[in-house]
Write a protein that holds these residues in place. Structure first.
Motif, PDB file in Angstrom:
ATOM      1  N   ALA A 210       2.128  -1.430  26.602  1.00 27.71           N
ATOM      2  CA  ALA A 210       2.520  -0.151  27.174  1.00 27.71           C
ATOM      3  C   ALA A 210       3.510   0.498  26.236  1.00 27.71           C
ATOM      4  O   ALA A 210       4.650   0.097  26.146  1.00 27.71           O
ATOM      5  N   GLY A 211       3.060   1.489  25.479  1.00 29.40           N
ATOM      6  CA  GLY A 211       3.991   2.195  24.603  1.00 29.40           C
ATOM      7  C   GLY A 211       3.972   1.729  23.183  1.00 29.40           C
ATOM      8  O   GLY A 211       4.944   1.903  22.474  1.00 29.40           O
ATOM      9  N   GLY A 212       2.875   1.072  22.752  1.00 27.43           N
ATOM     10  CA  GLY A 212       2.770   0.723  21.343  1.00 27.43           C
ATOM     11  C   GLY A 212       3.309  -0.657  21.040  1.00 27.43           C
ATOM     12  O   GLY A 212       3.503  -1.497  21.900  1.00 27.43           O
ATOM     13  N   ALA A 213       3.568  -0.894  19.765  1.00 28.88           N
ATOM     14  CA  ALA A 213       3.998  -2.215  19.324  1.00 28.88           C
ATOM     15  C   ALA A 213       5.396  -2.533  19.823  1.00 28.88           C
ATOM     16  O   ALA A 213       6.209  -1.664  20.060  1.00 28.88           O
ATOM     17  N   VAL A 214       5.637  -3.839  19.973  1.00 31.23           N
ATOM     18  CA  VAL A 214       6.946  -4.286  20.427  1.00 31.23           C
ATOM     19  C   VAL A 214       7.962  -4.072  19.315  1.00 31.23           C
ATOM     20  O   VAL A 214       7.734  -4.446  18.173  1.00 31.23           O
ATOM     21  N   LYS A 215       9.090  -3.468  19.659  1.00 33.94           N
ATOM     22  CA  LYS A 215      10.139  -3.222  18.682  1.00 33.94           C
ATOM     23  C   LYS A 215      11.384  -3.978  19.112  1.00 33.94           C
ATOM     24  O   LYS A 215      12.186  -3.503  19.900  1.00 33.94           O
ATOM     25  N   ALA A 216      11.525  -5.202  18.641  1.00 29.12           N
ATOM     26  CA  ALA A 216      12.684  -6.018  18.965  1.00 29.12           C
ATOM     27  C   ALA A 216      12.884  -6.997  17.821  1.00 29.12           C
ATOM     28  O   ALA A 216      11.931  -7.462  17.213  1.00 29.12           O
ATOM     29  N   SER A 217      14.126  -7.299  17.533  1.00 30.38           N
ATOM     30  CA  SER A 217      14.412  -8.218  16.442  1.00 30.38           C
ATOM     31  C   SER A 217      13.973  -9.625  16.827  1.00 30.38           C
ATOM     32  O   SER A 217      13.941  -9.992  18.009  1.00 30.38           O
ATOM     33  N   TRP A 218      13.628 -10.402  15.799  1.00 32.00           N
ATOM     34  CA  TRP A 218      13.184 -11.772  16.033  1.00 32.00           C
ATOM     35  C   TRP A 218      14.302 -12.584  16.675  1.00 32.00           C
ATOM     36  O   TRP A 218      14.055 -13.404  17.576  1.00 32.00           O
ATOM     37  N   ALA A 219      15.547 -12.383  16.255  1.00 29.03           N
ATOM     38  CA  ALA A 219      16.676 -13.110  16.830  1.00 29.03           C
ATOM     39  C   ALA A 219      16.825 -12.792  18.323  1.00 29.03           C
ATOM     40  O   ALA A 219      17.128 -13.670  19.139  1.00 29.03           O
ATOM     41  N   PHE A 220      16.602 -11.528  18.695  1.00 23.03           N
ATOM     42  CA  PHE A 220      16.713 -11.131  20.090  1.00 23.03           C
ATOM     43  C   PHE A 220      15.636 -11.814  20.931  1.00 23.03           C
ATOM     44  O   PHE A 220      15.910 -12.293  22.046  1.00 23.03           O
ATOM     45  N   LEU A 221      14.412 -11.897  20.406  1.00 28.58           N
ATOM     46  CA  LEU A 221      13.334 -12.572  21.127  1.00 28.58           C
ATOM     47  C   LEU A 221      13.637 -14.053  21.304  1.00 28.58           C
ATOM     48  O   LEU A 221      13.355 -14.631  22.362  1.00 28.58           O
ATOM     49  N   LEU A 222      14.216 -14.671  20.291  1.00 39.50           N
ATOM     50  CA  LEU A 222      14.577 -16.088  20.409  1.00 39.50           C
ATOM     51  C   LEU A 222      15.689 -16.289  21.436  1.00 39.50           C
ATOM     52  O   LEU A 222      15.709 -17.305  22.147  1.00 39.50           O
ATOM     53  N   LEU A 223      16.618 -15.335  21.522  1.00 41.67           N
ATOM     54  CA  LEU A 223      17.670 -15.413  22.535  1.00 41.67           C
ATOM     55  C   LEU A 223      17.064 -15.360  23.936  1.00 41.67           C
ATOM     56  O   LEU A 223      17.463 -16.126  24.832  1.00 41.67           O
ATOM     57  N   LEU A 224      16.107 -14.463  24.141  1.00 44.79           N
ATOM     58  CA  LEU A 224      15.440 -14.387  25.439  1.00 44.79           C
ATOM     59  C   LEU A 224      14.719 -15.700  25.750  1.00 44.79           C
ATOM     60  O   LEU A 224      14.779 -16.202  26.886  1.00 44.79           O
ATOM     61  N   ALA A 225      14.039 -16.264  24.740  1.00 51.87           N
ATOM     62  CA  ALA A 225      13.337 -17.537  24.935  1.00 51.87           C
ATOM     63  C   ALA A 225      14.320 -18.647  25.292  1.00 51.87           C
ATOM     64  O   ALA A 225      14.029 -19.504  26.139  1.00 51.87           O
ATOM     65  N   LEU A 226      15.503 -18.625  24.674  1.00 53.22           N
ATOM     66  CA  LEU A 226      16.520 -19.642  24.960  1.00 53.22           C
ATOM     67  C   LEU A 226      17.005 -19.543  26.402  1.00 53.22           C
ATOM     68  O   LEU A 226      17.143 -20.560  27.098  1.00 53.22           O
ATOM     69  N   LEU A 227      17.260 -18.327  26.874  1.00 48.15           N
ATOM     70  CA  LEU A 227      17.728 -18.135  28.252  1.00 48.15           C
ATOM     71  C   LEU A 227      16.662 -18.593  29.251  1.00 48.15           C
ATOM     72  O   LEU A 227      16.962 -19.275  30.243  1.00 48.15           O
ATOM     73  N   LEU A 228      15.408 -18.222  28.989  1.00 48.52           N
ATOM     74  CA  LEU A 228      14.322 -18.618  29.881  1.00 48.52           C
ATOM     75  C   LEU A 228      14.130 -20.135  29.887  1.00 48.52           C
ATOM     76  O   LEU A 228      13.984 -20.754  30.949  1.00 48.52           O
ATOM     77  N   ALA A 229      14.133 -20.739  28.702  1.00 46.39           N
ATOM     78  CA  ALA A 229      13.900 -22.182  28.598  1.00 46.39           C
ATOM     79  C   ALA A 229      15.053 -22.974  29.188  1.00 46.39           C
ATOM     80  O   ALA A 229      14.844 -24.008  29.836  1.00 46.39           O
ATOM     81  N   PHE A 230      16.287 -22.500  29.006  1.00 45.06           N
ATOM     82  CA  PHE A 230      17.436 -23.200  29.589  1.00 45.06           C
ATOM     83  C   PHE A 230      17.362 -23.141  31.113  1.00 45.06           C
ATOM     84  O   PHE A 230      17.630 -24.133  31.802  1.00 45.06           O
ATOM     85  N   GLY A 231      16.980 -21.984  31.651  1.00 52.21           N
ATOM     86  CA  GLY A 231      16.808 -21.875  33.095  1.00 52.21           C
ATOM     87  C   GLY A 231      15.749 -22.833  33.609  1.00 52.21           C
ATOM     88  O   GLY A 231      15.929 -23.486  34.642  1.00 52.21           O
ATOM     89  N   GLN A 232      14.634 -22.933  32.884  1.00 56.18           N
ATOM     90  CA  GLN A 232      13.572 -23.860  33.286  1.00 56.18           C
ATOM     91  C   GLN A 232      14.042 -25.301  33.213  1.00 56.18           C
ATOM     92  O   GLN A 232      13.744 -26.119  34.095  1.00 56.18           O
ATOM     93  N   GLN A 233      14.794 -25.650  32.184  1.00 56.16           N
ATOM     94  CA  GLN A 233      15.317 -27.002  32.038  1.00 56.16           C
ATOM     95  C   GLN A 233      16.250 -27.364  33.193  1.00 56.16           C
ATOM     96  O   GLN A 233      16.149 -28.452  33.780  1.00 56.16           O
ATOM     97  N   VAL A 234      17.161 -26.463  33.524  1.00 53.74           N
ATOM     98  CA  VAL A 234      18.096 -26.715  34.621  1.00 53.74           C
ATOM     99  C   VAL A 234      17.334 -26.892  35.929  1.00 53.74           C
ATOM    100  O   VAL A 234      17.630 -27.791  36.735  1.00 53.74           O
ATOM    101  N   HIS A 235      16.322 -26.049  36.132  1.00 56.96           N
ATOM    102  CA  HIS A 235      15.570 -26.131  37.389  1.00 56.96           C
ATOM    103  C   HIS A 235      14.766 -27.428  37.484  1.00 56.96           C
ATOM    104  O   HIS A 235      14.896 -28.182  38.452  1.00 56.96           O
TER     105      HIS A 235
END
Length: 392
Positions: A210-235
């Motif tokens: 929706a709205g063309g190609a994703v425009k986000a830095s690779w470091a930012f995407l890894l930060l999001l992945a870290l938050l999601l994965a840490f939440g999954q680990q805790v759960h």
């Protein structure tokens, strides 16, 4: 250059699912027997969680290194199969020797370090192989098939702990070492069986967004992945057992804990088509808030039936989040750097596991209390949901 057929891609993905299964199963066997092996060498059990945490750090570094090495090998038009076979053989040998070296702490810890570092040959490279043989659009579906191996091994972990109770460590470690060695041969088979997709074709393929190609830095995407994965680990590691104990007989835990991973498996079977139709970013935008809602259901459940349903649904949304993240990584990264991008994503998951282990080992989990831990994954996934919503 000819691309592989969809049938060939699917066969490769199922074969790599077997690789993932045996690798994850070897890790389960290692964790089950580690307390006993540490006791043989007179190492205080207080160090157990910190050793496992150190393993995750080694995984993170080795995953990144493996990804970079795979990219360099491809740039030089070299096969990565021989390197993977060598590393897997070293990994299998180190695992085979662990029970025999347990009485000598220095050599035992050295064997653990070698095993963890070299076994990364079975973590990131399979995803890199899939990305080379398939275009970006089909990668999430094939990665979902491959992740079924991890789901099955995780679901079997509680049963294995019961089945292997009282068994001498030498036999399970021998069987695990042989399985790891065989898995390396499967990787070579996949690499030699299928022709690699042309980089220009892979780069030209794009997910619908929706709205063309994703425009986000690779470091930012890894930060999001870290938050999601840490939440999954805790759960899944810290919260689930306590939630089930609150509503059911603790003796039933081995039969209840796999429900999350069963839901994860069901989610993997269907999420690939959804990502292909809607795009990874759109799937992530939907899966994060709905997954947070399912996590809230596990915290608020007042009956075992409600908790089982919430755990199952949470597993489905974690599958959607993980596959969409893989697709987003493929879409955002340079197609010639799939190795380092995949390695970085695997390293991020290892860092999340390290953070969860550190939280528990340092007493932070106990200090926070059950209420805070129950809602921590919900908060993390909600934060990511807001951030993903703002991404273009």
């Amino acid at each position: 250059m000819t691309t592989a057929s969809p049938l060939g891609d699917t066969r490769a993905a199922w074969l790599l699912a077997g690789v993932e299964f045996f690798f994850a199963l070897s890790w389960v066997v290692y964790v089950i027997f580690l307390p006993e092996l540490l006791a043989r060498g007179g190492i205080d059990k207080h160090y157990l969680p910190w050793i496992i945490a150190a393993d995750q750090l080694i995984f993170a570094l080795a995953d990144w290194w493996m990804g970079v090495a795979v990219d360099r090998a491809r740039a030089a038009l070299r096969r990565i199969g021989p390197m993977l076979v060598l590393l897997s053989a070293i990994s299998a040998l180190a695992m085979l020797l662990m029970p025999w070296l347990a009485a000598t702490p220095v050599f035992f810890l050295l064997a653990i370090g070698v095993w963890v570092a070299t076994s990364s040959a079975l973590r990131a490279p399979p995803y890199v192989l899939l990305s080379r043989y398939a275009g970006r659009v089909t990668l999430p579906r094939l990665a979902g098939i491959q992740l079924l191996g991890l789901a099955l091994a995780s679901a079997l972990a509680p049963y294995l702990a019961i089945l292997l109770k009282g068994v001498d460590a030498a036999l399970p470690f021998l069987l695990s070492a042989l399985a790891v060695a065989a898995s390396a041969l499967a990787l070579v088979y996949v690499e030699r069986r299928l022709p690699a997709a042309a980089p220009t074709l892979a780069a030209a393929e794009a997910f619908p967004t929706a709205g063309g190609a994703v425009k986000a830095s690779w470091a930012f995407l890894l930060l999001l992945a870290l938050l999601l994965a840490f939440g999954q680990q805790v759960h899944s590691v810290l919260n689930s057992a306590a939630q089930f104990k609150r509503l059911a007989d603790p003796a039933l835990l081995p039969w209840l804990m796999p429900v999350f991973w069963i839901g994860f498996s069901f989610g993997l079977l269907g999420v690939g088509r959804l990502v292909r139709a809607r795009g990874p970013l759109q799937v992530l935008r939907v899966a994060c808030p709905l997954g947070a809602l399912a996590l809230a259901g596990t915290a608020l459940a007042v009956s075992l039936a409600a908790l089982l349903l919430s755990q199952f649904v949470t597993g489905i949304f974690w599958a959607a989040i993980l596959c969409a993240s893989i697709g987003l990584a493929a879409e955002s990264g340079n197609p010639l750097h799939t190795g380092r991008h995949t390695g970085a994503l695997m390293a991020t998951l290892a860092v999340a596991a390290f953070s969860r282990i550190g939280l528990a080992a340092s007493g932070g989990a106990a200090a926070a209390g059950a209420q805070v831990l129950d809602w921590l994954p919900v908060a993390l996934w909600c934060v990511v949901a807001v951030l993903v919503r703002r991404m273009r």
